[in-house]
Design an enzyme around this catalytic site. Structure first.
Site, PDB file in Angstrom:
ATOM      1  N   TYR A  58       0.728  -1.335  -0.363  1.00 29.73           N
ATOM      2  CA  TYR A  58       0.335   0.277  -0.036  1.00 29.73           C
ATOM      3  C   TYR A  58       0.743   0.975  -0.222  1.00 29.73           C
ATOM      4  O   TYR A  58       1.597   1.576   1.245  1.00 29.73           O
ATOM      5  CB  TYR A  58      -0.950  -0.182   1.656  1.00 29.73           C
ATOM      6  CG  TYR A  58      -1.441  -1.275   1.251  1.00 29.73           C
ATOM      7  CD1 TYR A  58      -2.632  -1.959   0.065  1.00 29.73           C
ATOM      8  CD2 TYR A  58      -2.762  -0.917   2.495  1.00 29.73           C
ATOM      9  CE1 TYR A  58      -3.358  -3.029   0.241  1.00 29.73           C
ATOM     10  CE2 TYR A  58      -3.818  -2.109   2.011  1.00 29.73           C
ATOM     11  CZ  TYR A  58      -3.984  -3.063   1.248  1.00 29.73           C
ATOM     12  OH  TYR A  58      -4.838  -3.939   1.569  1.00 29.73           O
ATOM     13  N   LEU A 211     -18.579  -1.362   1.945  1.00 28.12           N
ATOM     14  CA  LEU A 211     -18.646  -0.496   1.811  1.00 28.12           C
ATOM     15  C   LEU A 211     -18.834  -0.260  -0.168  1.00 28.12           C
ATOM     16  O   LEU A 211     -18.816   0.760  -0.593  1.00 28.12           O
ATOM     17  CB  LEU A 211     -18.906   0.998   1.825  1.00 28.12           C
ATOM     18  CG  LEU A 211     -19.500   1.234   3.747  1.00 28.12           C
ATOM     19  CD1 LEU A 211     -18.801   2.955   4.074  1.00 28.12           C
ATOM     20  CD2 LEU A 211     -20.830   1.315   3.695  1.00 28.12           C
ATOM     21  N   ARG A 213     -15.899   0.516  -1.234  1.00 22.49           N
ATOM     22  CA  ARG A 213     -15.043   1.374  -2.421  1.00 22.49           C
ATOM     23  C   ARG A 213     -15.830   2.601  -1.684  1.00 22.49           C
ATOM     24  O   ARG A 213     -15.482   3.353  -2.848  1.00 22.49           O
ATOM     25  CB  ARG A 213     -14.415   1.233  -3.630  1.00 22.49           C
ATOM     26  CG  ARG A 213     -12.947  -0.300  -3.314  1.00 22.49           C
ATOM     27  CD  ARG A 213     -13.021  -0.694  -4.690  1.00 22.49           C
ATOM     28  NE  ARG A 213     -12.586  -1.998  -4.456  1.00 22.49           N
ATOM     29  CZ  ARG A 213     -12.508  -2.545  -4.130  1.00 22.49           C
ATOM     30  NH1 ARG A 213     -13.909  -3.169  -4.264  1.00 22.49           N
ATOM     31  NH2 ARG A 213     -12.281  -3.994  -3.675  1.00 22.49           N
ATOM     32  N   GLY A 214     -16.765   2.532  -0.922  1.00 19.64           N
ATOM     33  CA  GLY A 214     -17.656   4.387  -1.363  1.00 19.64           C
ATOM     34  C   GLY A 214     -18.753   3.642  -1.652  1.00 19.64           C
ATOM     35  O   GLY A 214     -20.176   4.829  -1.876  1.00 19.64           O
ATOM     36  N   SER A 217     -22.550   3.363   0.014  1.00 16.99           N
ATOM     37  CA  SER A 217     -22.017   4.547   1.417  1.00 16.99           C
ATOM     38  C   SER A 217     -22.884   5.361   1.653  1.00 16.99           C
ATOM     39  O   SER A 217     -23.076   5.812   3.163  1.00 16.99           O
ATOM     40  CB  SER A 217     -20.560   4.654   1.786  1.00 16.99           C
ATOM     41  OG  SER A 217     -20.607   5.829   0.677  1.00 16.99           O
TER      42      SER A 217
END
Length: 335
Positions: A58, A211, A213-214, A217
């Site tokens: 990451y 979620l 990746r949004g 959301s």
């Protein structure tokens, strides 16, 4: 809000009912604010979150360094309760391209040495290869982690994005505490064979992408402009008609959330929490405000009528588009 705990399998430690996925603080979702990221980790620890999830790839080590700083600057009692899960093995080039996976025993030990240094810890709580290396038997990779456990550098074996057959082979080599895999209202493939297998073997499941990746959301809009370094700019579920279809699912979910007086994100996280005590959702909050919203899911109770309404609004396999672009889908374990 009361933070409950759940066991990471029959061989692993107890962790908070929600974990914090830290990837977005360093990579793949556009730029992030370092100070706010560290403050968010501190806020999570203060709220009772104990599980912090990262990967050595990451931001090519950036995320581990960030978590190391957050732990170093946290109060001692909170730092001591923190449990760190690390994924390894994904190979990157200087320009950020993906170059496969390396699960060779020598590489496993090499990756661990660098992670321990960047994190500033004397051991890693859960260590797992990010994706199965097709050229290295899982027994060899897990065997190397077991050797690190014997020497005190790792506490527990984990797996990531693998299928039922691989889970069984790994568990026959060494005790496996946890399998990390994407699981959300619109990503339910785990229910077919992975979840039954982990439950049979007493292995917990850490759910990332709760979620999507949004996407689910309640905050993502159709006209949102994504930066070139944002994974979602290339993700099939965020493109054209796929995005329109998927956001229509979100609006159906929003009606249920509004009736309960909660947010869409809280409903989506609460749904994953409802799937079993052996499942630990990871929330990918990058800010304290989003963290607070996610933690609110712990206070959401979903009754039979709620779950039926959610199932009707977002049936299994309702999403349009694959989870990843085609090239990355090829690396996901089906065995």
């Amino acid at each position: 809000m009361t933070m409950r705990t759940r066991a990471l399998g029959t061989t692993g430690p107890h962790v908070s009912a929600l974990g914090l996925g830290c990837m977005g603080m360093s990579a793949l979702y556009g730029d992030a604010d370092r100070a706010e990221s560290i403050a968010t980790v501190h806020a999570a620890l203060e709220a009772g979150v104990t599980l912090l999830d990262t990967g050595d790839f990451y931001g090519m080590g950036h995320n581990e360094t960030l978590i190391g700083e957050a732990l170093r600057t946290a109060p001692a009692d909170l730092r001591e309760r923190a449990l760190v899960s690390v994924k390894f093995g994904a190979l990157r080039s200087p320009d950020g391209d993906w170059a496969g996976y390396d699960g060779r025993p020598a590489a496993v030990k090499n990756f661990a040495a660098y992670s321990l240094q960047r994190l500033g810890v004397d051991h890693i709580d859960v260590y797992r290869i990010a994706r199965l290396d097709p050229d290295v038997p899982i027994e060899e990779t897990v065997g190397a982690i077991a050797e690190l456990i014997q020497k005190g550098y790792v506490k527990h074996v984990g797996l990531s994005e693998v299928g039922a057959e691989t889970i069984r082979r790994a568990a026959a080599t060494a005790p496996v505490a946890d399998v990390q895999i994407e699981y959300s209202l619109i990503s339910r493939g785990v229910e077919e064979s992975v979840l039954p297998t982990t439950r049979e073997l007493g292995i917990s499941l850490t759910a990332y992408g709760v979620l999507s990746r949004g996407l689910i959301s309640g905050h993502f809009t159709r006209d949102r402009q994504l930066a070139a370094n944002d994974f979602r700019a290339h993700s099939p579920r965020f493109q054209g008609e796929n995005l329109r279809h998927n956001l229509n699912l979100v609006e159906a979910l929003r009606k249920i959330a509004e009736r309960k007086g909660v947010t869409v994100a809280q409903i989506a996280i609460a749904w994953v929490l409802s799937r079993g005590e052996d499942i630990v959702p990871l929330v990918g909050a990058r800010t304290r405000s989003r963290l607070t919203e996610s933690l609110g899911a712990l206070d959401v109770t979903l009754g039979a009528a709620d779950l039926a309404a959610i199932e009707e609004a977002v049936p299994a396999d309702a999403a349009a588009g694959e989870r990843y672009p085609a090239a990355q889908m090829a690396h996901l374990g089906s065995k």
